[in-house]
Design a protein around this motif. Structure first.
Motif, PDB file in Angstrom:
ATOM      1  N   PHE A   1     -19.843 -42.677  38.097  1.00  0.00           N
ATOM      2  CA  PHE A   1     -19.345 -44.058  38.097  1.00  0.00           C
ATOM      3  C   PHE A   1     -17.862 -44.112  38.472  1.00  0.00           C
ATOM      4  N   PHE A   2     -17.093 -43.148  37.934  1.00  0.00           N
ATOM      5  CA  PHE A   2     -15.655 -43.133  38.216  1.00  0.00           C
ATOM      6  C   PHE A   2     -15.382 -42.921  39.705  1.00  0.00           C
ATOM      7  N   LEU A   3     -16.071 -41.963  40.302  1.00  0.00           N
ATOM      8  CA  LEU A   3     -15.863 -41.676  41.720  1.00  0.00           C
ATOM      9  C   LEU A   3     -16.324 -42.845  42.595  1.00  0.00           C
ATOM     10  N   MET A   4     -17.431 -43.481  42.189  1.00  0.00           N
ATOM     11  CA  MET A   4     -17.891 -44.648  42.943  1.00  0.00           C
ATOM     12  C   MET A   4     -16.868 -45.781  42.863  1.00  0.00           C
ATOM     13  N   GLY A   5     -16.348 -46.028  41.638  1.00  0.00           N
ATOM     14  CA  GLY A   5     -15.353 -47.078  41.467  1.00  0.00           C
ATOM     15  C   GLY A   5     -14.085 -46.790  42.240  1.00  0.00           C
ATOM     16  N   LEU A   6     -13.637 -45.521  42.189  1.00  0.00           N
ATOM     17  CA  LEU A   6     -12.412 -45.145  42.892  1.00  0.00           C
ATOM     18  C   LEU A   6     -12.591 -45.247  44.402  1.00  0.00           C
ATOM     19  N   SER A   7     -13.768 -44.805  44.885  1.00  0.00           N
ATOM     20  CA  SER A   7     -14.040 -44.852  46.323  1.00  0.00           C
ATOM     21  C   SER A   7     -14.126 -46.298  46.818  1.00  0.00           C
ATOM     22  N   TYR A   8     -14.791 -47.119  46.010  1.00  0.00           N
ATOM     23  CA  TYR A   8     -14.924 -48.525  46.423  1.00  0.00           C
ATOM     24  C   TYR A   8     -13.573 -49.238  46.395  1.00  0.00           C
ATOM     25  N   TYR A   9     -12.745 -48.886  45.422  1.00  0.00           N
ATOM     26  CA  TYR A   9     -11.390 -49.464  45.363  1.00  0.00           C
ATOM     27  C   TYR A   9     -10.583 -49.053  46.597  1.00  0.00           C
ATOM     28  N   GLY A  10     -10.689 -47.760  46.964  1.00  0.00           N
ATOM     29  CA  GLY A  10      -9.976 -47.302  48.153  1.00  0.00           C
ATOM     30  C   GLY A  10     -10.440 -48.021  49.408  1.00  0.00           C
ATOM     31  N   PHE A  11     -11.758 -48.258  49.478  1.00  0.00           N
ATOM     32  CA  PHE A  11     -12.303 -48.943  50.655  1.00  0.00           C
ATOM     33  C   PHE A  11     -11.825 -50.396  50.712  1.00  0.00           C
ATOM     34  N   THR A  12     -11.925 -51.114  49.588  1.00  0.00           N
ATOM     35  CA  THR A  12     -11.526 -52.530  49.581  1.00  0.00           C
ATOM     36  C   THR A  12     -10.014 -52.692  49.731  1.00  0.00           C
ATOM     37  N   PHE A  13      -9.247 -51.743  49.220  1.00  0.00           N
ATOM     38  CA  PHE A  13      -7.789 -51.836  49.366  1.00  0.00           C
ATOM     39  C   PHE A  13      -7.384 -51.634  50.823  1.00  0.00           C
TER      40      PHE A  13
ATOM     41  N   THR B   1     -11.208 -55.193  43.620  1.00  0.00           N
ATOM     42  CA  THR B   1     -12.338 -56.099  43.398  1.00  0.00           C
ATOM     43  C   THR B   1     -12.930 -55.956  42.005  1.00  0.00           C
ATOM     44  N   ASN B   2     -13.739 -56.963  41.661  1.00  0.00           N
ATOM     45  CA  ASN B   2     -14.445 -56.931  40.372  1.00  0.00           C
ATOM     46  C   ASN B   2     -15.431 -55.765  40.288  1.00  0.00           C
ATOM     47  N   MET B   3     -16.044 -55.430  41.418  1.00  0.00           N
ATOM     48  CA  MET B   3     -17.001 -54.321  41.417  1.00  0.00           C
ATOM     49  C   MET B   3     -16.311 -53.008  41.088  1.00  0.00           C
ATOM     50  N   SER B   4     -15.121 -52.795  41.613  1.00  0.00           N
ATOM     51  CA  SER B   4     -14.366 -51.584  41.285  1.00  0.00           C
ATOM     52  C   SER B   4     -14.045 -51.546  39.798  1.00  0.00           C
ATOM     53  N   ALA B   5     -13.643 -52.700  39.250  1.00  0.00           N
ATOM     54  CA  ALA B   5     -13.336 -52.777  37.820  1.00  0.00           C
ATOM     55  C   ALA B   5     -14.577 -52.482  36.988  1.00  0.00           C
ATOM     56  N   LEU B   6     -15.740 -53.019  37.428  1.00  0.00           N
ATOM     57  CA  LEU B   6     -16.987 -52.800  36.702  1.00  0.00           C
ATOM     58  C   LEU B   6     -17.384 -51.330  36.698  1.00  0.00           C
ATOM     59  N   LEU B   7     -17.272 -50.686  37.852  1.00  0.00           N
ATOM     60  CA  LEU B   7     -17.648 -49.269  37.951  1.00  0.00           C
ATOM     61  C   LEU B   7     -16.709 -48.381  37.130  1.00  0.00           C
ATOM     62  N   LEU B   8     -15.419 -48.647  37.183  1.00  0.00           N
ATOM     63  CA  LEU B   8     -14.470 -47.852  36.409  1.00  0.00           C
ATOM     64  C   LEU B   8     -14.640 -48.094  34.909  1.00  0.00           C
ATOM     65  N   SER B   9     -14.929 -49.335  34.532  1.00  0.00           N
ATOM     66  CA  SER B   9     -15.179 -49.634  33.117  1.00  0.00           C
ATOM     67  C   SER B   9     -16.445 -48.929  32.637  1.00  0.00           C
ATOM     68  N   ALA B  10     -17.479 -48.922  33.488  1.00  0.00           N
ATOM     69  CA  ALA B  10     -18.729 -48.234  33.132  1.00  0.00           C
ATOM     70  C   ALA B  10     -18.486 -46.749  32.923  1.00  0.00           C
ATOM     71  N   ALA B  11     -17.604 -46.154  33.737  1.00  0.00           N
ATOM     72  CA  ALA B  11     -17.296 -44.727  33.592  1.00  0.00           C
ATOM     73  C   ALA B  11     -16.697 -44.447  32.217  1.00  0.00           C
ATOM     74  N   VAL B  12     -15.766 -45.300  31.789  1.00  0.00           N
ATOM     75  CA  VAL B  12     -15.129 -45.119  30.482  1.00  0.00           C
ATOM     76  C   VAL B  12     -16.133 -45.320  29.353  1.00  0.00           C
ATOM     77  N   ILE B  13     -16.949 -46.373  29.463  1.00  0.00           N
ATOM     78  CA  ILE B  13     -17.922 -46.687  28.399  1.00  0.00           C
ATOM     79  C   ILE B  13     -18.959 -45.570  28.257  1.00  0.00           C
ATOM     80  N   VAL B  14     -19.496 -45.109  29.384  1.00  0.00           N
ATOM     81  CA  VAL B  14     -20.508 -44.043  29.341  1.00  0.00           C
ATOM     82  C   VAL B  14     -19.920 -42.773  28.732  1.00  0.00           C
ATOM     83  N   PHE B  15     -18.679 -42.444  29.115  1.00  0.00           N
ATOM     84  CA  PHE B  15     -18.050 -41.241  28.551  1.00  0.00           C
ATOM     85  C   PHE B  15     -17.864 -41.366  27.039  1.00  0.00           C
TER      86      PHE B  15
END
Length: 283
Positions: free
Chosen positions: A232-244, A251-265
């Motif tokens: 989830f973290f790598l997906m969020g980081l990659s998507y953030y890099g792409f959208t930036f 984007t909200n999707m990047s925030a959601l993926l990074l938040s999911a990484a923290v919650i799952v951990f």
């Protein structure tokens, strides 16, 4: 050492007629217990006639429940569990007992491919074995075999963890590895069962699939949660890099993926602590 042999049985009169005479002849000093899981045939009568001790349930509670009743009733310092359907040859009990004298606490009779009920079951069990081997760091030759010898005192430490259904071998094996109790495997042939199997392909296929997750959560949850969190973290980081790079924004999707990484951990971390408490031995 005093040996108790426990055979969980549900409508296994025919299998017991073949298994019990040979078992009692080969091990006349062993305590033989048939744990009758609410049978509606002559299972209990056949067991008593052969000289076995019978502990019965008023209705069917499951294979694991029968194992627990038999283990509680056993008086031997070593308990041998074997099926009552004629698949397990009592002649191989001695092979299971030998490694106990070398310091092992559980010895499992491992089946080869010819001992599996079907091609599908063989593939599924092979997959379970590989997952469990990865989780524990030890080679597990047969995770689901019901033919095993254990030190009674150590087995009863985990009796409250055992399910009432069919996955008691999985749970007990993982519990022994988790608690650093040595486990050995001995190759044994398995005959074709007598009577009808109690396993339903559709219902139990789903349940056995859940065994995979149970293996993970009952042994080392972080081995599952950490890779998922990292994904989830790598997906969020990659998507953030792409959208930036393309839109210049977070984007909200990047925030959601990074938040999911923290919650799952964090869930994995809490699960790891709960698992450690579950396997802590009472003083």
């Amino acid at each position: 050492m005093q040996i108790s042999v426990v055979l969980p049985a549900k409508n296994e009169a025919e299998g017991l007629r073949r298994t019990l005479p040979a078992l009692i002849t080969m091990f006349p000093d062993a305590e033989v217990i048939v744990s009758d899981d609410g049978s509606t045939d002559a299972t209990a009568a056949v067991a008593r006639e052969a000289g076995a001790r019978v502990v019965s349930a008023p209705y069917s509670m499951g294979n694991g429940a029968a194992i627990k009743r038999g283990a509680r009733a056993a008086t031997g310092e070593v308990i041998v569990f074997m099926d009552a359907d004629g698949q397990h040859d009592p002649a191989y009990i001695s092979a299971l007992l030998a490694p106990l004298g070398a310091g092992f606490d559980m010895v499992v009779g491992a089946r080869d491919a010819s001992g599996q009920a079907s091609r599908g079951r063989s593939l599924a069990n092979g997959f379970y074995n590989r997952v469990a081997s990865w989780m524990t760091g030890h080679v597990i030759a047969d995770l689901t075999s019901g033919f095993r010898a254990v030190r009674a005192e150590k087995f009863r430490e985990f009796i409250h963890l055992l399910p009432n259904g069919f996955s008691y071998p999985t749970t007990s094996t993982m519990a022994f590895f988790r608690s650093a109790y040595p486990v050995a495997y001995v190759r044994v042939p398995v005959a074709k069962r007598l009577g009808k199997s109690h396993i339903k392909p559709l219902r139990d296929g789903v349940r056995f699939l859940l065994i995979i997750f149970k293996i993970a959560t009952s042994y080392s949850p972080l081995k599952i949660f950490a890779p998922v969190s990292l994904t989830f973290f790598l997906m969020g980081l990659s998507y953030y890099g792409f959208t930036f790079a393309t839109e210049g924004r977070f984007t909200n999707m990047s925030a959601l993926l990074l938040s999911a990484a923290v919650i799952v951990f964090l869930i994995g971390l809490v699960s790891e602590q709960i698992t450690a408490l579950t396997y802590r031995l009472d003083d």
